[in-house]
Design a protein around this motif. Structure first.
Motif, PDB file in Angstrom:
ATOM      1  N   HIS A  37       1.448 -10.516  12.139  1.00 36.13           N
ATOM      2  CA  HIS A  37       1.203  -9.072  12.186  1.00 36.13           C
ATOM      3  C   HIS A  37       1.120  -8.542  10.762  1.00 36.13           C
ATOM      4  O   HIS A  37       2.040  -8.734   9.961  1.00 36.13           O
ATOM      5  CB  HIS A  37       2.329  -8.353  12.930  1.00 36.13           C
ATOM      6  CG  HIS A  37       2.025  -6.912  13.201  1.00 36.13           C
ATOM      7  ND1 HIS A  37       1.721  -6.436  14.454  1.00 36.13           N
ATOM      8  CD2 HIS A  37       1.956  -5.836  12.371  1.00 36.13           C
ATOM      9  CE1 HIS A  37       1.481  -5.138  14.385  1.00 36.13           C
ATOM     10  NE2 HIS A  37       1.627  -4.754  13.125  1.00 36.13           N
ATOM     11  N   LEU A  38       0.027  -7.869  10.463  1.00 31.64           N
ATOM     12  CA  LEU A  38      -0.164  -7.218   9.173  1.00 31.64           C
ATOM     13  C   LEU A  38      -0.188  -5.709   9.358  1.00 31.64           C
ATOM     14  O   LEU A  38      -0.907  -5.201  10.220  1.00 31.64           O
ATOM     15  CB  LEU A  38      -1.481  -7.661   8.536  1.00 31.64           C
ATOM     16  CG  LEU A  38      -1.559  -9.079   7.975  1.00 31.64           C
ATOM     17  CD1 LEU A  38      -2.985  -9.374   7.515  1.00 31.64           C
ATOM     18  CD2 LEU A  38      -0.578  -9.274   6.828  1.00 31.64           C
ATOM     19  N   THR A  39       0.604  -5.018   8.551  1.00 28.15           N
ATOM     20  CA  THR A  39       0.527  -3.565   8.489  1.00 28.15           C
ATOM     21  C   THR A  39      -0.162  -3.207   7.183  1.00 28.15           C
ATOM     22  O   THR A  39       0.305  -3.577   6.099  1.00 28.15           O
ATOM     23  CB  THR A  39       1.917  -2.924   8.550  1.00 28.15           C
ATOM     24  OG1 THR A  39       2.542  -3.256   9.793  1.00 28.15           O
ATOM     25  CG2 THR A  39       1.822  -1.410   8.435  1.00 28.15           C
ATOM     26  N   LEU A  40      -1.285  -2.516   7.275  1.00 29.13           N
ATOM     27  CA  LEU A  40      -2.102  -2.163   6.115  1.00 29.13           C
ATOM     28  C   LEU A  40      -1.934  -0.677   5.817  1.00 29.13           C
ATOM     29  O   LEU A  40      -2.221   0.157   6.668  1.00 29.13           O
ATOM     30  CB  LEU A  40      -3.578  -2.456   6.388  1.00 29.13           C
ATOM     31  CG  LEU A  40      -3.924  -3.839   6.969  1.00 29.13           C
ATOM     32  CD1 LEU A  40      -5.413  -3.915   7.286  1.00 29.13           C
ATOM     33  CD2 LEU A  40      -3.503  -4.938   6.002  1.00 29.13           C
ATOM     34  N   ALA A  41      -1.476  -0.349   4.616  1.00 24.57           N
ATOM     35  CA  ALA A  41      -1.221   1.041   4.257  1.00 24.57           C
ATOM     36  C   ALA A  41      -2.065   1.452   3.061  1.00 24.57           C
ATOM     37  O   ALA A  41      -1.996   0.830   1.992  1.00 24.57           O
ATOM     38  CB  ALA A  41       0.264   1.242   3.935  1.00 24.57           C
ATOM     39  N   ASP A  42      -2.888   2.473   3.241  1.00 25.43           N
ATOM     40  CA  ASP A  42      -3.696   3.041   2.163  1.00 25.43           C
ATOM     41  C   ASP A  42      -4.221   4.390   2.636  1.00 25.43           C
ATOM     42  O   ASP A  42      -4.603   4.530   3.800  1.00 25.43           O
ATOM     43  CB  ASP A  42      -4.856   2.122   1.791  1.00 25.43           C
ATOM     44  CG  ASP A  42      -5.414   2.410   0.402  1.00 25.43           C
ATOM     45  OD1 ASP A  42      -5.810   3.565   0.149  1.00 25.43           O
ATOM     46  OD2 ASP A  42      -5.451   1.483  -0.428  1.00 25.43           O
ATOM     47  N   PHE A  43      -4.270   5.348   1.736  1.00 27.28           N
ATOM     48  CA  PHE A  43      -4.700   6.697   2.103  1.00 27.28           C
ATOM     49  C   PHE A  43      -6.126   7.000   1.644  1.00 27.28           C
ATOM     50  O   PHE A  43      -6.683   8.054   1.965  1.00 27.28           O
ATOM     51  CB  PHE A  43      -3.770   7.743   1.475  1.00 27.28           C
ATOM     52  CG  PHE A  43      -3.809   7.743  -0.035  1.00 27.28           C
ATOM     53  CD1 PHE A  43      -4.698   8.558  -0.720  1.00 27.28           C
ATOM     54  CD2 PHE A  43      -2.979   6.910  -0.762  1.00 27.28           C
ATOM     55  CE1 PHE A  43      -4.748   8.551  -2.107  1.00 27.28           C
ATOM     56  CE2 PHE A  43      -3.015   6.895  -2.149  1.00 27.28           C
ATOM     57  CZ  PHE A  43      -3.911   7.715  -2.824  1.00 27.28           C
ATOM     58  N   ASP A  44      -6.751   6.070   0.914  1.00 28.34           N
ATOM     59  CA  ASP A  44      -7.991   6.349   0.200  1.00 28.34           C
ATOM     60  C   ASP A  44      -9.233   5.927   0.979  1.00 28.34           C
ATOM     61  O   ASP A  44      -9.148   5.242   1.993  1.00 28.34           O
ATOM     62  CB  ASP A  44      -7.967   5.626  -1.150  1.00 28.34           C
ATOM     63  CG  ASP A  44      -8.704   6.389  -2.229  1.00 28.34           C
ATOM     64  OD1 ASP A  44      -9.392   7.372  -1.890  1.00 28.34           O
ATOM     65  OD2 ASP A  44      -8.593   5.995  -3.410  1.00 28.34           O
ATOM     66  N   HIS A  45     -10.389   6.333   0.461  1.00 28.30           N
ATOM     67  CA  HIS A  45     -11.685   5.963   1.007  1.00 28.30           C
ATOM     68  C   HIS A  45     -12.399   5.032   0.023  1.00 28.30           C
ATOM     69  O   HIS A  45     -12.146   5.071  -1.188  1.00 28.30           O
ATOM     70  CB  HIS A  45     -12.553   7.197   1.264  1.00 28.30           C
ATOM     71  CG  HIS A  45     -12.065   8.055   2.379  1.00 28.30           C
ATOM     72  ND1 HIS A  45     -10.909   8.828   2.270  1.00 28.30           N
ATOM     73  CD2 HIS A  45     -12.544   8.277   3.635  1.00 28.30           C
ATOM     74  CE1 HIS A  45     -10.708   9.484   3.410  1.00 28.30           C
ATOM     75  NE2 HIS A  45     -11.685   9.170   4.246  1.00 28.30           N
ATOM     76  N   VAL A  46     -13.292   4.210   0.542  1.00 30.20           N
ATOM     77  CA  VAL A  46     -14.031   3.257  -0.289  1.00 30.20           C
ATOM     78  C   VAL A  46     -15.053   4.002  -1.142  1.00 30.20           C
ATOM     79  O   VAL A  46     -15.833   4.826  -0.633  1.00 30.20           O
ATOM     80  CB  VAL A  46     -14.744   2.202   0.578  1.00 30.20           C
ATOM     81  CG1 VAL A  46     -15.507   1.215  -0.300  1.00 30.20           C
ATOM     82  CG2 VAL A  46     -13.742   1.477   1.471  1.00 30.20           C
ATOM     83  N   GLU A  47     -15.056   3.695  -2.452  1.00 35.57           N
ATOM     84  CA  GLU A  47     -16.014   4.271  -3.383  1.00 35.57           C
ATOM     85  C   GLU A  47     -16.809   3.157  -4.058  1.00 35.57           C
ATOM     86  O   GLU A  47     -16.365   2.006  -4.107  1.00 35.57           O
ATOM     87  CB  GLU A  47     -15.291   5.107  -4.450  1.00 35.57           C
ATOM     88  CG  GLU A  47     -14.504   6.273  -3.886  1.00 35.57           C
ATOM     89  CD  GLU A  47     -13.755   7.039  -4.977  1.00 35.57           C
ATOM     90  OE1 GLU A  47     -13.845   6.626  -6.159  1.00 35.57           O
ATOM     91  OE2 GLU A  47     -13.083   8.029  -4.644  1.00 35.57           O
TER      92      GLU A  47
END
Length: 247
Positions: A54-64
């Motif tokens: 199980h992987l929990t992926l945390a990020d608030f950003d968008h791809v640029e």
């Protein structure tokens, strides 16, 4: 494990000291990856391929567009998407065995404390001291291993922090001075070096979770890629550390 899993992970299972027990340990593990940028991208790719349950992926950003030189989990068609959605789709294509949870939010101390308590290990690929300090404090409180990495310009470093085993924590190495970390947008970064350090974070995570070899616990591995110089430093626990010290 079923026959398909035995085939998928066969080359890994053949590694001396890893075998079936190591693979089963990975399949039963839960890992939090903080940040899906230059470090989190290769770390997530290799941990998913390795069979973390199980992987929990945390990020608030968008791809640029500027991300794509080093954040290899994302592609040109992903520009404008959230990094969590882009990464989840890529990882599912690599290994459908892995359960994936995404957290699209800027993590603070409270949310990190809640998340860290639900996993077995944390891979920190964040790019600011506030998140790094908060992740460290949450790992110390929950007794979880922290695999920390950083890259700027042509310099990189990686360490494993295990205060639950009597070793130092991140705060022992970097006391909180209130200063901000340098950013890639200010100083630049060599893309392949983030791949090296992020991949090493995945290696250390696999070692810790499976019991393979000697993880970099209490050690700091530093690389100057310009001269290809590597140094390994031993870290000491600060008895007066406000996070993991006696107080």
């Amino acid at each position: 494990m079923n026959d398909e899993q035995l085939m998928r992970y066969s080359r890994q299972i053949m590694v001396p000291g890893f075998d079936l027990h190591g693979q089963e340990a990975l399949l039963n593990s839960r890992v939090l990856i903080i940040g899906l940028g230059g470090l989190g991208s290769p770390a997530a790719l290799y941990l998913a391929a390795a069979g973390i349950g199980h992987l929990t992926l945390a990020d608030f950003d968008h791809v640029e567009l500027t991300n794509l030189q080093r954040q290899i989990i994302h592609g040109t068609p992903d520009i404008g998407r959230t990094k969590t959605d882009s990464a989840r789709e890529r990882l599912a294509a690599i290994n459908p065995d892995v359960d994936i949870t995404t957290v699209e939010a800027r993590l603070d101390a409270a949310s990190l404390a809640e998340l860290v308590a639900t996993v077995d290990l944390v891979v920190d690929g964040s790019d600011n001291f506030a998140t790094r300090f908060a992740a460290n404090a949450a790992c110390v409180a929950a007794g979880r291993p922290l695999v920390s990495g950083a890259v700027i310009g042509m310099d990189g470093q990686i360490a494993v922090f295990r205060p639950d085993q009597g070793g130092p924590c991140y705060h022992c190495l970097y006391p909180d001075t209130g200063e901000e970390a340098q950013s890639c947008s200010e100083t630049g970064v060599l893309g392949p070096l983030t791949g090296v350090i992020g991949s090493l974070q995945a290696v250390e995570a696999v070692k810790v979770l499976s019991g393979l070899g000697q993880p970099l616990a209490g050690q700091l591995l530093v690389v100057d890629a310009l001269g290809q110089n590597w140094r390994r430093l031993t870290l000491a626990r600060d008895p007066n550390c406000p996070v993991c010290g006696r107080s």
